[in-house]
Design a protein around this motif. Structure first.
Motif, PDB file in Angstrom:
ATOM      1  N   LEU A  56      -3.610   8.096  -9.456  1.00  0.00           N
ATOM      2  CA  LEU A  56      -4.472   8.121 -10.636  1.00  0.00           C
ATOM      3  C   LEU A  56      -4.132   7.024 -11.642  1.00  0.00           C
ATOM      4  CD1 LEU A  56      -6.857   9.690 -11.661  1.00  0.00           C
ATOM      5  CD2 LEU A  56      -5.307  11.272 -12.769  1.00  0.00           C
ATOM      6  N   ASP A  57      -2.859   6.768 -11.827  1.00  0.00           N
ATOM      7  CA  ASP A  57      -2.478   5.745 -12.803  1.00  0.00           C
ATOM      8  C   ASP A  57      -2.631   4.324 -12.256  1.00  0.00           C
ATOM      9  OD1 ASP A  57      -0.433   6.174 -10.984  1.00  0.00           O
ATOM     10  OD2 ASP A  57       1.169   5.785 -12.429  1.00  0.00           O
ATOM     11  N   ARG A  58      -2.960   4.207 -10.961  1.00  0.00           N
ATOM     12  CA  ARG A  58      -3.128   2.892 -10.353  1.00  0.00           C
ATOM     13  C   ARG A  58      -4.587   2.549 -10.062  1.00  0.00           C
ATOM     14  NH1 ARG A  58       1.688   3.572  -6.101  1.00  0.00           N
ATOM     15  NH2 ARG A  58       0.959   5.681  -6.296  1.00  0.00           N
ATOM     16  N   ILE A  59      -5.504   3.410 -10.438  1.00  0.00           N
ATOM     17  CA  ILE A  59      -6.927   3.139 -10.207  1.00  0.00           C
ATOM     18  C   ILE A  59      -7.329   1.993 -11.135  1.00  0.00           C
ATOM     19  CG2 ILE A  59      -9.272   4.072 -10.339  1.00  0.00           C
ATOM     20  CD1 ILE A  59      -7.723   5.396  -8.136  1.00  0.00           C
ATOM     21  N   SER A  60      -7.607   0.837 -10.525  1.00  0.00           N
ATOM     22  CA  SER A  60      -7.891  -0.349 -11.346  1.00  0.00           C
ATOM     23  C   SER A  60      -9.330  -0.379 -11.869  1.00  0.00           C
ATOM     24  CB  SER A  60      -7.586  -1.621 -10.553  1.00  0.00           C
ATOM     25  OG  SER A  60      -8.334  -1.636  -9.351  1.00  0.00           O
ATOM     26  N   HIS A  61     -10.246   0.297 -11.183  1.00  0.00           N
ATOM     27  CA  HIS A  61     -11.645   0.337 -11.609  1.00  0.00           C
ATOM     28  C   HIS A  61     -12.088   1.796 -11.694  1.00  0.00           C
ATOM     29  CE1 HIS A  61     -12.089  -3.984 -11.120  1.00  0.00           C
ATOM     30  NE2 HIS A  61     -11.462  -3.873  -9.953  1.00  0.00           N
ATOM     31  N   PRO A  62     -11.756   2.467 -12.783  1.00  0.00           N
ATOM     32  CA  PRO A  62     -12.081   3.898 -12.866  1.00  0.00           C
ATOM     33  C   PRO A  62     -13.574   4.197 -12.786  1.00  0.00           C
ATOM     34  CG  PRO A  62     -11.165   3.087 -14.946  1.00  0.00           C
ATOM     35  CD  PRO A  62     -11.067   1.980 -13.960  1.00  0.00           C
ATOM     36  N   GLU A  63     -14.417   3.225 -13.106  1.00  0.00           N
ATOM     37  CA  GLU A  63     -15.855   3.442 -13.013  1.00  0.00           C
ATOM     38  C   GLU A  63     -16.317   3.523 -11.552  1.00  0.00           C
ATOM     39  OE1 GLU A  63     -14.987  -0.893 -13.104  1.00  0.00           O
ATOM     40  OE2 GLU A  63     -14.364   0.793 -14.338  1.00  0.00           O
ATOM     41  N   ARG A  64     -15.456   3.146 -10.629  1.00  0.00           N
ATOM     42  CA  ARG A  64     -15.775   3.194  -9.196  1.00  0.00           C
ATOM     43  C   ARG A  64     -15.059   4.353  -8.495  1.00  0.00           C
ATOM     44  NH1 ARG A  64     -14.898  -3.146  -7.740  1.00  0.00           N
ATOM     45  NH2 ARG A  64     -16.476  -3.988  -9.139  1.00  0.00           N
ATOM     46  N   LEU A  65     -14.702   5.361  -9.236  1.00  0.00           N
ATOM     47  CA  LEU A  65     -13.951   6.471  -8.658  1.00  0.00           C
ATOM     48  C   LEU A  65     -14.705   7.148  -7.524  1.00  0.00           C
ATOM     49  CD1 LEU A  65     -11.411   8.231  -8.735  1.00  0.00           C
ATOM     50  CD2 LEU A  65     -12.622   9.743 -10.314  1.00  0.00           C
ATOM     51  N   GLY A  66     -16.012   7.274  -7.632  1.00  0.00           N
ATOM     52  CA  GLY A  66     -16.796   7.904  -6.566  1.00  0.00           C
ATOM     53  C   GLY A  66     -16.603   7.195  -5.232  1.00  0.00           C
ATOM     54  N   GLY A  67     -16.618   5.882  -5.251  1.00  0.00           N
ATOM     55  CA  GLY A  67     -16.398   5.111  -4.032  1.00  0.00           C
ATOM     56  C   GLY A  67     -14.992   5.270  -3.507  1.00  0.00           C
ATOM     57  N   TRP A  68     -14.019   5.304  -4.421  1.00  0.00           N
ATOM     58  CA  TRP A  68     -12.617   5.486  -4.024  1.00  0.00           C
ATOM     59  C   TRP A  68     -12.447   6.841  -3.356  1.00  0.00           C
ATOM     60  CZ3 TRP A  68      -8.462   8.623  -4.516  1.00  0.00           C
ATOM     61  CH2 TRP A  68      -7.187   8.102  -4.256  1.00  0.00           C
ATOM     62  N   LEU A  69     -13.019   7.873  -3.955  1.00  0.00           N
ATOM     63  CA  LEU A  69     -12.906   9.219  -3.380  1.00  0.00           C
ATOM     64  C   LEU A  69     -13.632   9.299  -2.038  1.00  0.00           C
ATOM     65  CD1 LEU A  69     -13.366  11.384  -6.587  1.00  0.00           C
ATOM     66  CD2 LEU A  69     -11.316  11.291  -5.142  1.00  0.00           C
ATOM     67  N   ALA A  70     -14.814   8.697  -1.939  1.00  0.00           N
ATOM     68  CA  ALA A  70     -15.571   8.726  -0.683  1.00  0.00           C
ATOM     69  C   ALA A  70     -14.778   8.029   0.426  1.00  0.00           C
ATOM     70  CB  ALA A  70     -16.930   8.059  -0.868  1.00  0.00           C
ATOM     71  N   THR A  71     -14.212   6.875   0.127  1.00  0.00           N
ATOM     72  CA  THR A  71     -13.422   6.145   1.115  1.00  0.00           C
ATOM     73  C   THR A  71     -12.194   6.937   1.520  1.00  0.00           C
ATOM     74  OG1 THR A  71     -14.194   4.027   0.254  1.00  0.00           O
ATOM     75  CG2 THR A  71     -12.156   4.001   1.541  1.00  0.00           C
ATOM     76  N   THR A  72     -11.512   7.524   0.545  1.00  0.00           N
ATOM     77  CA  THR A  72     -10.313   8.304   0.837  1.00  0.00           C
ATOM     78  C   THR A  72     -10.659   9.535   1.676  1.00  0.00           C
ATOM     79  OG1 THR A  72      -9.298   7.524  -1.212  1.00  0.00           O
ATOM     80  CG2 THR A  72      -8.320   9.473  -0.185  1.00  0.00           C
ATOM     81  N   ALA A  73     -11.730  10.218   1.338  1.00  0.00           N
ATOM     82  CA  ALA A  73     -12.140  11.400   2.106  1.00  0.00           C
ATOM     83  C   ALA A  73     -12.508  11.010   3.533  1.00  0.00           C
ATOM     84  CB  ALA A  73     -13.313  12.098   1.426  1.00  0.00           C
ATOM     85  N   ARG A  74     -13.189   9.880   3.690  1.00  0.00           N
ATOM     86  CA  ARG A  74     -13.537   9.410   5.037  1.00  0.00           C
ATOM     87  C   ARG A  74     -12.285   9.096   5.838  1.00  0.00           C
ATOM     88  NH1 ARG A  74     -14.035   4.447   6.874  1.00  0.00           N
ATOM     89  NH2 ARG A  74     -14.177   3.549   4.807  1.00  0.00           N
TER      90      ARG A  74
END
Length: 189
Positions: A56-74
């Motif tokens: 969480l503290d390393r998310i460089s683009h918090p506005e793109r969290l949906g994409g980060w979560l989708a990629t991680t879930a995949r």
């Protein structure tokens, strides 16, 4: 959503709850789209959220969290599928019998395998050339396929713009593929 990410990273429980409420169905939908059991989908969901806590503290683009979560879930879904390997749990032994009448399938030629690998590589390279928004939209619409209302909520766009946006993204993908020499006339896609 970016403010909620920053607040959650600072320890704000309400912000964390807002993130889970906002993206929980997306994460679970991606897991179930991989045809995981409910228990495995829950495990993927839990692991995805754990990965977010760890990063969480390393998310460089918090506005793109949906994409980060989708990629991680995949990725977590695929990891779990690899772990399960070729297990077949069943009490019905007839499911273990071949459905092809005992025929041995014809092996694919090395050339066919290489052509498929080349096509897939070129397709994913073109897909990576799309904007992150198009990548997320196409993954949601094609792979996860939740109701358009959920997609609209995740992406923050009106339901009525999903179809036209999808068409523009697919058109862009076609142009990228054509620039790479892959055209429908050549049978490459």
């Amino acid at each position: 959503m970016a403010d909620a990410v920053r607040a959650a990273a600072a320890g704000d429980r309400d912000a964390w709850d807002a993130l889970v409420a906002g993206f929980g169905r997306l994460v679970f939908a991606i897991a179930t789209a991989h045809r995981l059991s409910a228990a495995d989908a829950a495990e993927v969901s839990q692991t995805t959220w754990l990965r977010l806590v760890e990063n969480l503290d390393r998310i460089s683009h918090p506005e793109r969290l949906g994409g980060w979560l989708a990629t991680t879930a995949r990725r977590e879904s695929l990891r779990l599928l690899r772990l399960h390997g070729r297990e077949v749990l069943t009490e019905d032994e007839s499911r273990l019998e071949p459905d092809d009448g005992g025929r041995v399938p014809t092996p694919r030629t090395p050339e066919a395998v290489m052509l498929d690998l080349d096509r897939d590589h070129r397709l994913w390279r073109a897909f990576a050339g799309l904007s992150e928004r198009c990548q997320i939209l196409l993954q949601l619409v094609v792979v996860v396929a939740p109701p358009y209302a959920e997609i609209a909520e995740v992406l923050g766009i009106p339901v009525g713009s999903i179809g036209p946006t999808r068409a523009r993204c697919l058109d862009r993908l076609r142009r990228l593929l054509a620039a790479d020499g892959m055209t429908s006339a050549t049978g490459a896609y």
